[in-house]
Scaffold this motif. Structure first.
Motif, PDB file in Angstrom:
ATOM      1  N   ASP A  32       0.841  -1.195   0.000  1.00 52.81           N
ATOM      2  CA  ASP A  32       0.000   0.000   0.000  1.00 52.81           C
ATOM      3  C   ASP A  32       0.874   1.242   0.000  1.00 52.81           C
ATOM      4  O   ASP A  32       1.926   1.277   0.636  1.00 52.81           O
ATOM      5  N   GLY A  62      -1.967   5.015  -3.562  1.00 55.61           N
ATOM      6  CA  GLY A  62      -2.577   3.849  -4.183  1.00 55.61           C
ATOM      7  C   GLY A  62      -1.868   2.577  -3.780  1.00 55.61           C
ATOM      8  O   GLY A  62      -1.627   2.340  -2.602  1.00 55.61           O
ATOM      9  N   LYS A  63      -1.447   1.780  -4.758  1.00 56.64           N
ATOM     10  CA  LYS A  63      -0.746   0.515  -4.502  1.00 56.64           C
ATOM     11  C   LYS A  63       0.464   0.410  -5.408  1.00 56.64           C
ATOM     12  O   LYS A  63       0.486   0.941  -6.515  1.00 56.64           O
ATOM     13  N   THR A  88      -0.109   1.980  -9.090  1.00 55.37           N
ATOM     14  CA  THR A  88      -1.478   2.299  -9.477  1.00 55.37           C
ATOM     15  C   THR A  88      -1.995   3.352  -8.501  1.00 55.37           C
ATOM     16  O   THR A  88      -2.153   3.082  -7.316  1.00 55.37           O
ATOM     17  N   HIS A  89      -2.213   4.547  -9.019  1.00 52.55           N
ATOM     18  CA  HIS A  89      -2.691   5.659  -8.202  1.00 52.55           C
ATOM     19  C   HIS A  89      -4.182   5.524  -7.947  1.00 52.55           C
ATOM     20  O   HIS A  89      -4.909   4.911  -8.733  1.00 52.55           O
ATOM     21  N   ASN A  90      -4.644   6.119  -6.853  1.00 55.14           N
ATOM     22  CA  ASN A  90      -6.076   6.123  -6.540  1.00 55.14           C
ATOM     23  C   ASN A  90      -6.891   6.776  -7.662  1.00 55.14           C
ATOM     24  O   ASN A  90      -8.072   6.474  -7.829  1.00 55.14           O
ATOM     25  N   THR A  91      -6.265   7.619  -8.457  1.00 61.42           N
ATOM     26  CA  THR A  91      -6.937   8.286  -9.577  1.00 61.42           C
ATOM     27  C   THR A  91      -7.060   7.376 -10.793  1.00 61.42           C
ATOM     28  O   THR A  91      -7.751   7.700 -11.743  1.00 61.42           O
ATOM     29  N   GLY A  92      -6.363   6.228 -10.761  1.00 60.12           N
ATOM     30  CA  GLY A  92      -6.383   5.311 -11.896  1.00 60.12           C
ATOM     31  C   GLY A  92      -5.116   5.379 -12.735  1.00 60.12           C
ATOM     32  O   GLY A  92      -4.832   4.475 -13.502  1.00 60.12           O
ATOM     33  N   ARG A 119      -1.417   4.918 -13.968  1.00 62.94           N
ATOM     34  CA  ARG A 119      -0.405   3.892 -13.726  1.00 62.94           C
ATOM     35  C   ARG A 119       0.948   4.431 -14.146  1.00 62.94           C
ATOM     36  O   ARG A 119       1.077   5.043 -15.199  1.00 62.94           O
ATOM     37  N   ASP A 156      -5.838   5.989 -16.650  1.00 64.68           N
ATOM     38  CA  ASP A 156      -6.609   4.795 -16.319  1.00 64.68           C
ATOM     39  C   ASP A 156      -7.159   4.074 -17.543  1.00 64.68           C
ATOM     40  O   ASP A 156      -6.946   2.877 -17.727  1.00 64.68           O
TER      41      ASP A 156
END
Length: 164
Positions: free
Chosen positions: A7, A12-13, A29-33, A35, A55
């Protein structure tokens, strides 16, 4: 192949995929989508950014990489894992399949086996979603969703070696 997941709070992850030797591919991978893709020569090396994708484009590239658009080599099986237990698989309908000529409603596949036919590829067209009145034809490619056991049972119904 080992994949490490961590995390990134507020971001994001991060996924690190072990490649040959000590090399790693790092995907954030950002919370916004968005990469971001990086390359690490070894576990302790700094990451070099290769590229970044929004995304929607990342999802399109992902489906190309998994073979959903084109299979360069005929394989015994094409599958996409939706979760640990749910797959999307593509099955070819042979000329002598017992399903040829039956409608989806008549075949009663979902109730009998547990898989759902979510699309049919036929002569360059896609029927999605097919209705219960849709007839199965020889040469169709059936796009099926189900767990591995049910997909294997469906493959047996079609006959041997019918996965695309």
């Amino acid at each position: 192949m080992t994949i490490y997941e961590s995390d990134l709070p507020g971001v994001g992850k991060k996924f690190e995929v072990e490649l040959e030797g000590d090399e790693r591919l790092v995907i954030v991978t950002h919370n916004t989508g968005k990469r971001e893709v990086y390359f690490k020569a070894n576990e302790d090396a700094d990451s070099d950014k290769l590229f970044e994708l929004p995304d929607r484009l990342a999802r399109t590239v992902g489906t190309i990489l998994e073979g959903a658009y084109f299979q360069p080599v005929k394989s015994d099986q094409v599958e996409t894992m939706l979760s640990d237990e749910t797959f999307i698989e593509w099955f070819n309908v042979a000329d002598d399949s017992e399903l040829v000529g039956q409608t989806l409603g008549e075949a009663n596949i979902r109730e009998e086996i547990g898989v759902s036919i979510v699309a049919i590829q036929r002569d360059g067209d896609v029927i999605a979603p097919p209705g219960p009145e849709t007839a199965i034809e020889a040469g169709d490619t059936l796009v099926v969703v189900g767990d591995q056991e049910d997909c294997t049972e469906f493959e047996a119904l079609l006959g041997s070696d019918d996965r695309q």
